[in-house]
Design a protein around this motif. Structure first.
Motif, PDB file in Angstrom:
ATOM      1  N   ARG A 106      33.617   0.406 -85.157  1.00 48.04           N
ATOM      2  CA  ARG A 106      34.123   1.282 -84.102  1.00 48.04           C
ATOM      3  C   ARG A 106      35.077   0.612 -83.108  1.00 48.04           C
ATOM      4  N   PHE A 107      34.701  -0.533 -82.585  1.00 45.03           N
ATOM      5  CA  PHE A 107      35.446  -1.100 -81.452  1.00 45.03           C
ATOM      6  C   PHE A 107      36.344  -2.253 -81.888  1.00 45.03           C
ATOM      7  N   TYR A 129      34.748  -6.629 -73.875  1.00 45.11           N
ATOM      8  CA  TYR A 129      35.107  -7.021 -72.513  1.00 45.11           C
ATOM      9  C   TYR A 129      34.380  -8.263 -72.027  1.00 45.11           C
ATOM     10  N   VAL A 180      45.078  -1.503 -74.685  1.00 45.91           N
ATOM     11  CA  VAL A 180      43.788  -2.043 -75.126  1.00 45.91           C
ATOM     12  C   VAL A 180      42.645  -1.304 -74.433  1.00 45.91           C
ATOM     13  N   ASP A 181      42.781  -1.138 -73.120  1.00 48.67           N
ATOM     14  CA  ASP A 181      41.741  -0.420 -72.374  1.00 48.67           C
ATOM     15  C   ASP A 181      41.634   1.033 -72.858  1.00 48.67           C
ATOM     16  N   ASP A 205      42.474   2.242 -75.861  1.00 47.45           N
ATOM     17  CA  ASP A 205      41.861   2.300 -77.197  1.00 47.45           C
ATOM     18  C   ASP A 205      40.346   2.164 -77.085  1.00 47.45           C
ATOM     19  N   PHE A 206      39.930   1.274 -76.210  1.00 49.61           N
ATOM     20  CA  PHE A 206      38.492   1.085 -76.025  1.00 49.61           C
ATOM     21  C   PHE A 206      37.842   2.393 -75.568  1.00 49.61           C
ATOM     22  N   ALA A 233      37.522   4.875 -78.328  1.00 50.59           N
ATOM     23  CA  ALA A 233      36.453   4.524 -79.270  1.00 50.59           C
ATOM     24  C   ALA A 233      35.088   4.833 -78.662  1.00 50.59           C
ATOM     25  N   ARG A 234      34.962   4.578 -77.364  1.00 50.44           N
ATOM     26  CA  ARG A 234      33.682   4.830 -76.695  1.00 50.44           C
ATOM     27  C   ARG A 234      33.358   6.327 -76.690  1.00 50.44           C
ATOM     28  N   ASP A 281      34.490   8.502 -78.940  1.00 50.95           N
ATOM     29  CA  ASP A 281      34.135   8.849 -80.324  1.00 50.95           C
ATOM     30  C   ASP A 281      32.679   8.499 -80.594  1.00 50.95           C
ATOM     31  N   GLU A 282      32.271   7.363 -80.066  1.00 49.34           N
ATOM     32  CA  GLU A 282      30.882   6.952 -80.251  1.00 49.34           C
ATOM     33  C   GLU A 282      29.937   7.985 -79.624  1.00 49.34           C
ATOM     34  N   ASP A 338      29.793  11.136 -81.604  1.00 50.12           N
ATOM     35  CA  ASP A 338      28.951  10.870 -82.775  1.00 50.12           C
ATOM     36  C   ASP A 338      27.471  11.015 -82.384  1.00 50.12           C
ATOM     37  N   GLN A 339      27.121  10.472 -81.229  1.00 50.95           N
ATOM     38  CA  GLN A 339      25.724  10.572 -80.767  1.00 50.95           C
ATOM     39  C   GLN A 339      25.343  12.025 -80.503  1.00 50.95           C
ATOM     40  N   PHE A 379      21.110   7.145 -74.419  1.00 53.24           N
ATOM     41  CA  PHE A 379      22.534   7.074 -74.777  1.00 53.24           C
ATOM     42  C   PHE A 379      23.353   8.072 -73.967  1.00 53.24           C
ATOM     43  N   THR A 397      30.729  -3.875 -69.065  1.00 50.66           N
ATOM     44  CA  THR A 397      30.956  -2.727 -69.938  1.00 50.66           C
ATOM     45  C   THR A 397      30.470  -3.021 -71.354  1.00 50.66           C
ATOM     46  N   LEU A 398      29.501  -2.250 -71.804  1.00 49.84           N
ATOM     47  CA  LEU A 398      28.882  -2.450 -73.124  1.00 49.84           C
ATOM     48  C   LEU A 398      28.472  -3.905 -73.319  1.00 49.84           C
TER      49      LEU A 398
END
Ligand code: SF4
Lengths: 103, 135, 556
Positions: free
Chosen positions: B120-121, B125, C13-14, C16-17, C20-21, C23-24, C27-28, C45, C160-161
């Motif tokens: 996914r990622f 960070y 980059v930020d 795209d992150f 993706a988050r 999308d995650e 998905d949940q 979650f 973050t994550l």
């Protein structure tokens, strides 16, 4: 959630939950349908409420957090606690968002 | 049970004994570490271990992440770290980045969400011990 | 577009992150709906994405990192309120905003719209490191030593994550300040960080184990002078000790404050030092280059003012008494000559503390564009700051705010009440917090009276979770349930500044109406017994709470 609710004189139980998809509060009617208005809630005795709680399938029925609420019977029934009255009729600070009670 | 790979390290084939029995089994090369035992209880044994199994009693119990990371970072453990118990696909990257190599899943578990998570990622960070390819 | 003033500028980059988050999360949600995730599994979650199931519906809490946002983001909040909610939002004591009537199904789409303006709801709830808060006057205040936003952003990214600290025993709140006067309540956070300049770069004083809730605690100093390069390593070490040893058997004993109490601060420090001694420091070093790279993403406002800006401002004040009064309560000195910072009160007399309609949110965005470089801040007092206003334009701004109904002159005064959502929205509440806040602010609504009373802060929580920070209120109110009735317990003497203290219980809890009268009598008593120049807290510390207890419980 498991402990049985103790009922006061003349009180009944109704079942409530939130709908999974939109979170809205719903009440279970006599046919087992979840309805947005408390007016239609089936007013049950402790035993029938307990059986219903044990047999219903929240995932299939599209609800979360099912539990029972003590009410003074009537149409609509009136929940005993402030909390459940706020759930049934809407936030006290926004009269414009009061839950519409279907006839 | 089936094993889902989180890293490229080859899975170990040794058996794991409970931590309490490790001292009595001088030849045991694998151990099961429950989440209530601090990683450093394993310090005296690390040199002979090939496999450490971390158990998650429930997915919300995050101690396993600290155990895994500490085993890699402080213990310099280079054998396999495996996760067992209640873990969810949504934790795949956390496990991997803390140095866990594989997860044991039920026979009928769906791998697809795990693979989706692992792909996914493209950004992280913070630096983590498991981002460095193990030696 | 130009780089936003005030907050970190995202790059691809930020973005795209974030995509993706989301999308995650989508998905949940899908796995929850099809039953692959149970509600118990899904809950942590969804919380990590700010989604609660509250009394009436889902509630979405959107992050406003270190409380700072730009006008484009502010307008998006209004848009979300209009499209997916009931046309208003609620600004929280953690500098975030929450929407009360959200549908689970809509949430991925809402998150995508937020992401289109570089916003998210990541880690605004859940047992993880929460959204980092900071000083609402960061980068503007005359007394500031270090701009805390750069380090707040560094901590936002680092947390973050985070692979190791996403399943902590309990929530974990961080605040960062760079001013000698604590405006972030650093000592009431799990970790409070106070930055100051040192001979070789920034130094950090770190407090640990503060918090509200059932067991309020003032944070203890764990380190006095952490070097910048060791900041992340030190925080990692503090969290490692907590993640490994914090209690997981009882949610009321799971915060770091309980562990710090149990071990003692010295033993906790030893444990952290033992971690640091083993750590691979190279892995966690915060290098000057890394700090510079983050700093470079913040654009600086051009703070030049005409030489007569202050003279014009003084003349406006002299001509307009209402403006003058508002200036006294609602402004803060700026570091740049000819500038001033403004706090817009979201606490009109009789209003709901922290609520703003979408048209007010849009209106504030417009005013930010016209008067403050398109930048806004949300305060932990649930107000809004326009940080960089030219003094000669302040009177215009005041009039524009007045038109929006946002010129209430009460910041820091008795009707600037902090209240949690309480039983009207919150599934955990004992009592409603909002109606009593409305009654109190109406009771003290007269600006002349408020100014005479002076600095006095009332905080209201609807239950012991203390989201309304009642422990830190000069007067605190805690909702308790007495046989199904709503009662309030009064505490006096709490404060969250450099002399942080927990309020002490005055006496038995009172029903709502009696509480309002009791507070009014407490305030009256203070007015009659104070000495010249004394604040409420001064009088309280001089005389103790006996006179106030007598006033509160005197029966008419
Ligand atoms: S203090 Fe209690 S009632 Fe108020 S928001 Fe927090 S949990 Fe809800």
């Amino acid at each position: 959630m498991k402990r049985p609710t103790r009922l006061g004189e003349g009180q009944k139980l109704i079942l409530t939950a939130n709908r999974l998809l939109d979170g809205h509060i719903v009440w279970r009617d006599a046919a087992g349908q979840w309805r947005p208005s408390i007016t239609h809630a089936a007013q049950l005795d402790t035993d029938t409420a307990q059986t219903a709680l044990e047999t219903l399938d929240a995932q299939k029925e599209g609800v979360v957090g099912v539990y029972e609420v003590a009410v003074h019977p009537g149409i609509p029934p009136s929940p005993v606690s402030v909390r459940e009255r706020i759930r049934a009729f809407g936030p006290t600070v926004h009269p414009e968002f009061a839950t519409e009670l279907e006839p | 049970m089936k094993r889902l790979e989180l890293s490229t390290r080859a899975a170990s084939t040794v058996d794991a004994v409970p931590f309490a029995e490790l001292a009595e089994h001088p030849r045991a090369r694998g151990v099961v570490l429950t989440s209530d035992i601090a990683w450093d209880a394993l310090k005296p044994y690390l040199a002979r271990l090939d496999l450490i199994v971390l158990t998650f009693p429930i997915f919300r119990d995050g101690r396993g992440f600290t155990q895994a990371r500490a085993l890699r970072e402080y213990g310099r453990f280079t054998g396999e770290i495996r996760a067992e118990g209640h873990v969810l696909p949504d934790q795949a990257n956390h496990l991997r980045r803390c140095g866990v190599d594989g997860v044991m899943l039920g026979e009928n578990a769906d791998d697809a969400p795990w693979h989706r998570e692992l792909r996914r990622f493209s950004t992280v960070y913070q630096r983590a011990i498991g981002d460095v390819t193990p030696p | 577009m130009n780089a936003p003033i005030g907050h970190y500028q995202y790059d691809s980059v930020d973005r795209d992150f974030l995509a993706a988050r989301i999308d995650e999360f989508a998905d949940q949600v899908a796995r929850r709906i099809d039953g692959a995730l149970t509600e118990d599994e899904f809950k942590p979650f969804r919380l990590m994405n700010g989604l609660y199931l509250q009394l009436h519906a889902y509630m979405l809490r959107v992050a406003i990192p270190y409380g700072t946002l730009d006008s484009r983001q502010m307008r998006m909040l209004a848009e979300i309120a209009r499209t997916y909610d009931r046309d208003y939002g609620h600004f929280t004591t953690r500098q975030n905003i929450q929407f009360n009537w959200i549908r689970l199904e809509d949430t991925p789409e809402i998150l995508r719209r937020l992401a289109s303006v570089d916003m998210h709801a990541i880690q605004t709830s859940g047992n993880c490191i929460r959204n980092v808060t900071s000083d609402q006057f960061a980068g503007a205040s005359a007394d500031e030593l270090v701009d805390p936003r750069v380090h707040a952003e560094i901590l936002r990214q680092w947390s973050t994550l985070h692979p190791e600290f996403t399943f902590l025993p309990r929530k974990f709140k961080l605040a960062v300040s760079g001013s000698p006067e604590d405006r972030v309540a650093a000592r009431f956070h799990d970790v409070g960080v106070i930055a100051r300049p040192g001979p070789d770069g920034t130094l950090f004083r770190i407090f640990v184990g503060g918090g509200m809730g059932r067991t309020p605690a003032v944070g203890k100093e764990i380190f006095d002078s952490v070097r910048e390069e060791d900041l992340l390593a030190t925080l990692e070490a503090i969290l490692r000790v907590y993640n490994a040893h914090g209690r997981r058997d009882n949610i009321y004993k799971a915060r770091i404050k309980i562990l710090v109490e149990a071990l003692g601060i010295d033993a906790y420090r030893e444990a952290v030092l033992a971690e640091l001694a083993q750590m691979d420091m190279a892995l966690y070093r915060l290098t000057p280059d890394m700090v510079a790279a983050i700093r470079a993403r913040f654009a600086a406002p051009d703070l030049t003012a005409p030489p007569d800006a202050t003279a014009t401002f003084e003349a406006d004040r002299a001509r307009h008494p209402a403006f003058d009064r508002w200036t006294r309560s609602n402004t803060h000195p700026h570091r740049a000559p000819g500038y001033i910072s403004v706090t817009v009160s979201l606490k009109p007399a009789g209003g709901i503390p922290g609520d703003a309609t979408s048209s007010q949110i849009d209106g504030l965005a417009d005013l930010a564009d016209s008067y403050s470089f398109g930048e806004l801040r949300i305060t932990h007092m649930q107000n809004v700051v326009l940080a960089h206003v030219r003094q000669d334009r302040l009177f215009d701004l005041f009039q524009a705010l007045d038109e929006l109904g946002l010129a209430t002159p009460n910041v820091g005064l008795v009707s600037d009440i902090i209240a949690c959502p309480g039983l009207d929205y919150c599934a955990l509440a004992n009592s409603r917090s909002i109606p009593i806040a409305q009654k109190l602010s109406a009771r003290f609504g007269d600006p002349t009276l408020q100014e005479e009373v002076g600095r006095l802060r009332i905080n209201i929580s609807g239950c012991i979770n203390a989201c309304g920070h009642h422990h830190a209120g000069h007067i605190g109110l805690l909702g308790v349930d007495k046989r199904g009735e709503e009662f309030f317990q009064i505490t006096l003497g709490g404060r969250s500044d450099n002399n942080a203290a927990i309020g002490e219980i005055l006496g038995p809890a009172l029903p709502e109406d009696d509480t309002v009268d009791a507070i009014a009598r407490i305030v009256d008593r203070y007015l009659s017994i104070r000495e010249l120049g004394e604040t409420f807290l001064d009088t309280l510390s001089r005389l103790g709470d006996a006179p106030f207890r007598e006033a509160a419980y005197e029966t008419a």
